[in-house]
Design a protein around this motif. Structure first.
Motif, PDB file in Angstrom:
ATOM      1  N   GLY A 184      13.800  31.149  -9.946  1.00  0.00           N
ATOM      2  CA  GLY A 184      12.492  30.514  -9.915  1.00  0.00           C
ATOM      3  C   GLY A 184      11.498  31.092 -10.909  1.00  0.00           C
ATOM      4  N   TYR A 185      11.747  32.306 -11.365  1.00  0.00           N
ATOM      5  CA  TYR A 185      10.848  32.937 -12.332  1.00  0.00           C
ATOM      6  C   TYR A 185      11.437  32.985 -13.738  1.00  0.00           C
ATOM      7  CZ  TYR A 185       8.117  34.394  -8.329  1.00  0.00           C
ATOM      8  OH  TYR A 185       7.353  34.400  -7.199  1.00  0.00           O
ATOM      9  N   SER A 186      12.679  32.611 -13.887  1.00  0.00           N
ATOM     10  CA  SER A 186      13.316  32.683 -15.206  1.00  0.00           C
ATOM     11  C   SER A 186      12.914  31.488 -16.066  1.00  0.00           C
ATOM     12  CB  SER A 186      14.841  32.729 -15.056  1.00  0.00           C
ATOM     13  OG  SER A 186      15.330  31.516 -14.525  1.00  0.00           O
ATOM     14  N   TRP A 187      12.977  31.681 -17.373  1.00  0.00           N
ATOM     15  CA  TRP A 187      12.731  30.593 -18.332  1.00  0.00           C
ATOM     16  C   TRP A 187      14.062  30.261 -18.972  1.00  0.00           C
ATOM     17  CZ3 TRP A 187       8.293  27.960 -19.758  1.00  0.00           C
ATOM     18  CH2 TRP A 187       8.464  27.075 -20.818  1.00  0.00           C
ATOM     19  N   ARG A 188      14.551  29.029 -18.764  1.00  0.00           N
ATOM     20  CA  ARG A 188      15.784  28.584 -19.399  1.00  0.00           C
ATOM     21  C   ARG A 188      15.417  27.841 -20.669  1.00  0.00           C
ATOM     22  NH1 ARG A 188      18.149  23.713 -19.178  1.00  0.00           N
ATOM     23  NH2 ARG A 188      16.957  23.179 -17.316  1.00  0.00           N
ATOM     24  N   SER A 221      19.975  25.719 -23.235  1.00  0.00           N
ATOM     25  CA  SER A 221      20.715  26.242 -22.069  1.00  0.00           C
ATOM     26  C   SER A 221      21.641  27.409 -22.377  1.00  0.00           C
ATOM     27  CB  SER A 221      21.502  25.127 -21.373  1.00  0.00           C
ATOM     28  OG  SER A 221      20.628  24.139 -20.893  1.00  0.00           O
ATOM     29  N   GLN A 222      21.466  28.058 -23.503  1.00  0.00           N
ATOM     30  CA  GLN A 222      22.321  29.188 -23.859  1.00  0.00           C
ATOM     31  C   GLN A 222      21.809  30.509 -23.307  1.00  0.00           C
ATOM     32  OE1 GLN A 222      25.344  28.798 -25.557  1.00  0.00           O
ATOM     33  NE2 GLN A 222      24.809  26.709 -24.976  1.00  0.00           N
ATOM     34  N   TYR A 223      20.497  30.654 -23.260  1.00  0.00           N
ATOM     35  CA  TYR A 223      19.873  31.902 -22.817  1.00  0.00           C
ATOM     36  C   TYR A 223      18.734  31.615 -21.858  1.00  0.00           C
ATOM     37  CZ  TYR A 223      22.356  34.407 -26.462  1.00  0.00           C
ATOM     38  OH  TYR A 223      23.333  34.951 -27.248  1.00  0.00           O
ATOM     39  N   ILE A 224      18.378  32.645 -21.093  1.00  0.00           N
ATOM     40  CA  ILE A 224      17.200  32.608 -20.240  1.00  0.00           C
ATOM     41  C   ILE A 224      16.386  33.867 -20.528  1.00  0.00           C
ATOM     42  CG2 ILE A 224      18.292  31.240 -18.421  1.00  0.00           C
ATOM     43  CD1 ILE A 224      17.551  34.824 -17.722  1.00  0.00           C
ATOM     44  N   ILE A 225      15.134  33.825 -20.127  1.00  0.00           N
ATOM     45  CA  ILE A 225      14.305  35.023 -20.100  1.00  0.00           C
ATOM     46  C   ILE A 225      14.101  35.355 -18.628  1.00  0.00           C
ATOM     47  CG2 ILE A 225      12.110  36.096 -20.700  1.00  0.00           C
ATOM     48  CD1 ILE A 225      11.857  34.081 -22.984  1.00  0.00           C
ATOM     49  N   ASP A 226      14.479  36.554 -18.245  1.00  0.00           N
ATOM     50  CA  ASP A 226      14.426  36.993 -16.853  1.00  0.00           C
ATOM     51  C   ASP A 226      13.345  38.058 -16.675  1.00  0.00           C
ATOM     52  OD1 ASP A 226      14.883  37.917 -14.274  1.00  0.00           O
ATOM     53  OD2 ASP A 226      16.737  38.964 -14.798  1.00  0.00           O
ATOM     54  N   PRO A 227      12.235  37.708 -16.009  1.00  0.00           N
ATOM     55  CA  PRO A 227      11.162  38.683 -15.810  1.00  0.00           C
ATOM     56  C   PRO A 227      11.279  39.477 -14.510  1.00  0.00           C
ATOM     57  CG  PRO A 227      10.412  36.561 -15.088  1.00  0.00           C
ATOM     58  CD  PRO A 227      11.829  36.375 -15.591  1.00  0.00           C
ATOM     59  N   THR A 228      12.347  39.257 -13.744  1.00  0.00           N
ATOM     60  CA  THR A 228      12.447  39.876 -12.425  1.00  0.00           C
ATOM     61  C   THR A 228      13.033  41.281 -12.490  1.00  0.00           C
ATOM     62  OG1 THR A 228      14.635  38.932 -11.930  1.00  0.00           O
ATOM     63  CG2 THR A 228      12.695  37.618 -11.326  1.00  0.00           C
ATOM     64  N   VAL A 265       5.544  44.803 -19.774  1.00  0.00           N
ATOM     65  CA  VAL A 265       4.803  43.613 -20.183  1.00  0.00           C
ATOM     66  C   VAL A 265       4.316  42.880 -18.927  1.00  0.00           C
ATOM     67  CG1 VAL A 265       4.956  41.413 -21.408  1.00  0.00           C
ATOM     68  CG2 VAL A 265       6.226  43.391 -22.245  1.00  0.00           C
ATOM     69  N   ASP A 266       3.047  42.489 -18.933  1.00  0.00           N
ATOM     70  CA  ASP A 266       2.445  41.775 -17.811  1.00  0.00           C
ATOM     71  C   ASP A 266       3.205  40.473 -17.549  1.00  0.00           C
ATOM     72  OD1 ASP A 266       0.574  39.849 -16.462  1.00  0.00           O
ATOM     73  OD2 ASP A 266      -0.741  41.594 -16.527  1.00  0.00           O
ATOM     74  N   THR A 267       3.448  40.167 -16.291  1.00  0.00           N
ATOM     75  CA  THR A 267       4.222  38.969 -15.926  1.00  0.00           C
ATOM     76  C   THR A 267       3.347  37.815 -15.432  1.00  0.00           C
ATOM     77  OG1 THR A 267       4.572  39.798 -13.687  1.00  0.00           O
ATOM     78  CG2 THR A 267       6.280  40.310 -15.329  1.00  0.00           C
ATOM     79  N   ALA A 268       2.046  37.865 -15.649  1.00  0.00           N
ATOM     80  CA  ALA A 268       1.157  36.812 -15.151  1.00  0.00           C
ATOM     81  C   ALA A 268       1.592  35.422 -15.625  1.00  0.00           C
ATOM     82  CB  ALA A 268      -0.287  37.085 -15.563  1.00  0.00           C
ATOM     83  N   LEU A 269       2.017  35.292 -16.877  1.00  0.00           N
ATOM     84  CA  LEU A 269       2.411  33.974 -17.386  1.00  0.00           C
ATOM     85  C   LEU A 269       3.683  33.452 -16.720  1.00  0.00           C
ATOM     86  CD1 LEU A 269       1.630  34.336 -21.193  1.00  0.00           C
ATOM     87  CD2 LEU A 269       0.404  32.967 -19.502  1.00  0.00           C
ATOM     88  N   CYS A 270       4.430  34.314 -16.074  1.00  0.00           N
ATOM     89  CA  CYS A 270       5.649  33.905 -15.371  1.00  0.00           C
ATOM     90  C   CYS A 270       5.325  33.241 -14.041  1.00  0.00           C
ATOM     91  CB  CYS A 270       6.557  35.112 -15.135  1.00  0.00           C
ATOM     92  SG  CYS A 270       6.993  35.973 -16.650  1.00  0.00           S
ATOM     93  N   ARG A 271       4.067  33.196 -13.683  1.00  0.00           N
ATOM     94  CA  ARG A 271       3.639  32.618 -12.409  1.00  0.00           C
ATOM     95  C   ARG A 271       2.902  31.285 -12.581  1.00  0.00           C
ATOM     96  NH1 ARG A 271       2.861  38.122 -12.042  1.00  0.00           N
ATOM     97  NH2 ARG A 271       3.869  39.130 -10.300  1.00  0.00           N
ATOM     98  N   ILE A 272       2.917  30.728 -13.770  1.00  0.00           N
ATOM     99  CA  ILE A 272       2.252  29.440 -13.989  1.00  0.00           C
ATOM    100  C   ILE A 272       2.960  28.384 -13.160  1.00  0.00           C
ATOM    101  CG2 ILE A 272       1.747  27.625 -15.664  1.00  0.00           C
ATOM    102  CD1 ILE A 272       1.444  29.740 -17.794  1.00  0.00           C
TER     103      ILE A 272
END
Length: 133
Positions: A25-29, A33-40, A73-80
């Motif tokens: 739910g917090y990852s950016w795909r 679809s090859q990679y994701i960004i995982d902030p968790t 790194v601040d994760t605020a943008l991961c909560r939009i």
């Protein structure tokens, strides 16, 4: 930019997401679809700061969380969130750079102090967990 650790998508879904389903739910795909960004964190939870590290690399979570803690790194943008239906639309846009594997956010309208940011998650986002409108 979107905070987190760049991971191969399939590895993330087969590994961390299987063990910690909320991480997705917090990852950016990325759109390819090859990679994701995982902030968790190592248990799939979102914290106020992402320090990096990976369960697949021995001691990396500990090293990034202690020795390299200053790189957090601040994760605020991961909560939009997406705007509620009939709620007035989005005030943020996102642009992916697939070569750099980076996501940059831009305000698309003026916002006032305390206003929530809203972003359209796109056509491929799984909204099956959304409640009735």
């Amino acid at each position: 930019t979107y905070a987190g650790v760049l991971r191969p998508a399939q590895q993330f879904y087969d590994g961390k997401c299987r063990q910690y389903p909320n991480a997705v739910g917090y990852s950016w795909r990325f759109t390819d679809s090859q990679y994701i960004i995982d902030p968790t964190d190592s248990e799939g939870e979102i914290q106020n700061v992402c320090f990096g590290g990976s369960n697949g690399v021995p001691l990396s979570n500990e090293v990034f969380g202690t020795v390299f803690r200053f790189l957090g790194v601040d994760t605020a943008l991961c909560r939009i969130n997406e705007p509620p239906i009939g709620g007035g639309g989005c005030n943020v846009s996102a642009k992916e750079d697939l070569k750099r594997r980076e996501v940059v956010f831009t305000l698309i309208q003026d916002v006032y102090v305390g206003q929530e940011f809203y972003l359209d998650y796109g056509l491929d986002y799984d909204r099956s967990r959304y409640g009735p409108s």
